[in-house]
Motif scaffolding. Sequence first.
Motif, mmCIF file in Angstrom:
data_model
loop_
_atom_site.group_PDB
_atom_site.id
_atom_site.type_symbol
_atom_site.label_atom_id
_atom_site.label_comp_id
_atom_site.label_asym_id
_atom_site.label_seq_id
_atom_site.Cartn_x
_atom_site.Cartn_y
_atom_site.Cartn_z
ATOM 1 N N ILE A 10 2.733 -0.138 20.405
ATOM 2 C CA ILE A 10 1.668 -0.356 19.427
ATOM 3 C C ILE A 10 1.061 0.995 19.096
ATOM 4 N N GLY A 11 1.137 1.348 17.815
ATOM 5 C CA GLY A 11 0.638 2.636 17.358
ATOM 6 C C GLY A 11 0.375 2.591 15.872
ATOM 7 N N SER A 12 -0.220 3.640 15.356
ATOM 8 C CA SER A 12 -0.552 3.673 13.930
ATOM 9 C C SER A 12 0.711 3.719 13.076
ATOM 10 N N VAL A 13 0.536 3.420 11.793
ATOM 11 C CA VAL A 13 1.638 3.544 10.835
ATOM 12 C C VAL A 13 2.175 4.974 10.885
ATOM 13 N N PHE A 14 1.272 5.938 11.052
ATOM 14 C CA PHE A 14 1.630 7.356 11.081
ATOM 15 C C PHE A 14 2.715 7.649 12.119
ATOM 16 N N VAL A 15 2.582 7.086 13.324
ATOM 17 C CA VAL A 15 3.553 7.389 14.382
ATOM 18 C C VAL A 15 4.744 6.433 14.388
ATOM 19 N N THR A 16 4.581 5.237 13.809
ATOM 20 C CA THR A 16 5.616 4.205 13.924
ATOM 21 C C THR A 16 6.565 4.143 12.734
ATOM 22 N N LYS A 17 6.041 4.299 11.520
ATOM 23 C CA LYS A 17 6.841 4.057 10.321
ATOM 24 C C LYS A 17 8.105 4.924 10.215
ATOM 25 N N SER B 172 13.950 4.728 9.764
ATOM 26 C CA SER B 172 15.265 5.183 10.237
ATOM 27 C C SER B 172 16.122 4.023 10.740
ATOM 28 N N GLY B 173 15.528 2.823 10.818
ATOM 29 C CA GLY B 173 16.272 1.647 11.248
ATOM 30 C C GLY B 173 16.373 1.472 12.748
ATOM 31 N N ARG B 174 15.618 2.289 13.507
ATOM 32 C CA ARG B 174 15.708 2.196 14.964
ATOM 33 C C ARG B 174 14.664 1.261 15.564
ATOM 34 N N MET B 175 13.589 0.999 14.803
ATOM 35 C CA MET B 175 12.538 0.106 15.293
ATOM 36 C C MET B 175 12.311 -1.035 14.310
ATOM 37 N N ARG B 176 11.950 -2.201 14.863
ATOM 38 C CA ARG B 176 11.665 -3.383 14.037
ATOM 39 C C ARG B 176 10.164 -3.693 14.122
ATOM 40 N N PRO B 177 9.455 -3.681 12.990
ATOM 41 C CA PRO B 177 8.031 -4.038 13.019
ATOM 42 C C PRO B 177 7.859 -5.548 13.157
ATOM 43 N N LEU B 178 6.920 -5.959 13.993
ATOM 44 C CA LEU B 178 6.696 -7.390 14.221
ATOM 45 C C LEU B 178 5.390 -7.878 13.605
ATOM 46 N N ALA B 179 4.353 -7.047 13.636
ATOM 47 C CA ALA B 179 3.049 -7.447 13.087
ATOM 48 C C ALA B 179 2.174 -6.213 12.936
ATOM 49 N N THR C 298 -8.794 4.047 6.862
ATOM 50 C CA THR C 298 -8.330 3.196 7.952
ATOM 51 C C THR C 298 -6.820 3.003 7.821
ATOM 52 N N SER C 299 -6.219 2.534 8.887
ATOM 53 C CA SER C 299 -4.784 2.272 8.883
ATOM 54 C C SER C 299 -4.484 1.154 9.861
ATOM 55 N N PRO C 300 -3.539 0.300 9.514
ATOM 56 C CA PRO C 300 -3.132 -0.704 10.496
ATOM 57 C C PRO C 300 -2.421 -0.040 11.659
ATOM 58 N N MET C 301 -2.466 -0.663 12.806
ATOM 59 C CA MET C 301 -1.525 -0.326 13.866
ATOM 60 C C MET C 301 -0.364 -1.302 13.750
ATOM 61 N N VAL C 302 0.760 -0.885 14.240
ATOM 62 C CA VAL C 302 1.980 -1.690 14.124
ATOM 63 C C VAL C 302 2.494 -2.033 15.513
ATOM 64 N N LEU C 303 2.699 -3.326 15.754
ATOM 65 C CA LEU C 303 3.393 -3.757 16.964
ATOM 66 C C LEU C 303 4.875 -3.789 16.612
ATOM 67 N N ALA C 304 5.659 -2.985 17.320
ATOM 68 C CA ALA C 304 7.075 -2.850 16.969
ATOM 69 C C ALA C 304 7.948 -2.942 18.212
ATOM 70 N N THR C 305 9.246 -3.152 17.975
ATOM 71 C CA THR C 305 10.205 -3.250 19.073
ATOM 72 C C THR C 305 11.508 -2.583 18.664
ATOM 73 N N HIS C 306 12.354 -2.272 19.632
ATOM 74 C CA HIS C 306 13.652 -1.668 19.335
ATOM 75 C C HIS C 306 14.477 -2.630 18.492
#
Length: 326
Positions: A206-213, A218-225, A127-135
């Motif tokens: 909102i996407g998996s750690v695989f696509v978001t991390k 790289s410092g372009r996205m900020r994870p929120l939860a 399993t893997s968390p999904m990440v809600l992220a923003t610019h």
Amino acid sequence: MQRRTFKTALGLALTLAALSVPQLAVAQAWPSKQPIKLVAVFPPGGSVDQVARIIAQPLQQQLGQTVIVENRGGASGVIGTAAVVQAPADGYTFAVVFDTHGVNPSLNPSMPFDSKKDLVPLVLVGTSPMVLATHVNSEYKTFADVIAAAKAKKNVSFGSIGNGSLGHLAMALLSKDAHVEWTHVPYKGGGPMMSDAVAGHVPLSIGSVFVTKPHIDSGRMRPLAVTSSKRAADLPNVPTIAENGYPGFEAPAWWAVLASAKTPPDIVKRMNEELNKVLKNPDVAKKLDAQGIDVMGGSVVQASTFIDKQMNIWSKVVKDNNIKAD
């Protein structure tokens, strides 16, 4: 009368024995007959493809038989899974599926197979968390900022990898829990979604750690939860949605290996054992961890219980929110 009853019982026993001989012969010869096929039910390059290829090599070494990965994408995994259901149930064709497998039955009323009756889960890979992220330059500095904006009736929108995807459903569930509304922007996969998110064209993703991390690193996205019940090992400083005032909230991405339900039980048992051995391989665990996947493993019953629960949870969300497939 007794003699007739005995003859009838004997005839039935012999018939049952004769019927079991072909399956027994298949199980005893397996896997020497031909190469084994792992059908990755999404196109090359995604997490399902990666998981299938990580598993294939050590499984091949253990079984002493060639293991081929075949990509059969389409319809959120339905096309590839249907191909496995329709293939001979002789233990040479298996499906590697994603969490969409737990959502598809409620989204697609004309499925070409019954997800619960026609398939048997061999193992829950992980399993893997999904990440809600923003610019990184977004106005949203925390998850609480997102909720506050939504409660203030601002037009909060988020992108997911597709209509009816687990990310879409997780946000629909959160919308109910938080008594807020937001706008869903569906994309055709993680690549297009993250391209727009990194460019700031969609305020939340909102996407998996695989696509978001990679974009967080790289410092372009900020994870929120994160959507898991516990914080992600790869993102230890990112709180869970549950921690943010929504106890019990959980929406993990997951991967599993399935077989046709008609597969001989001896082969199901053997494949479960072999796959668990693969998942305990330190090199495999390291590669899966690099994909943001927490290795699970376990019995066929444990995998079935987990997947059935996912189907039940998300079918209710689909129904409650009147979500339709594309």
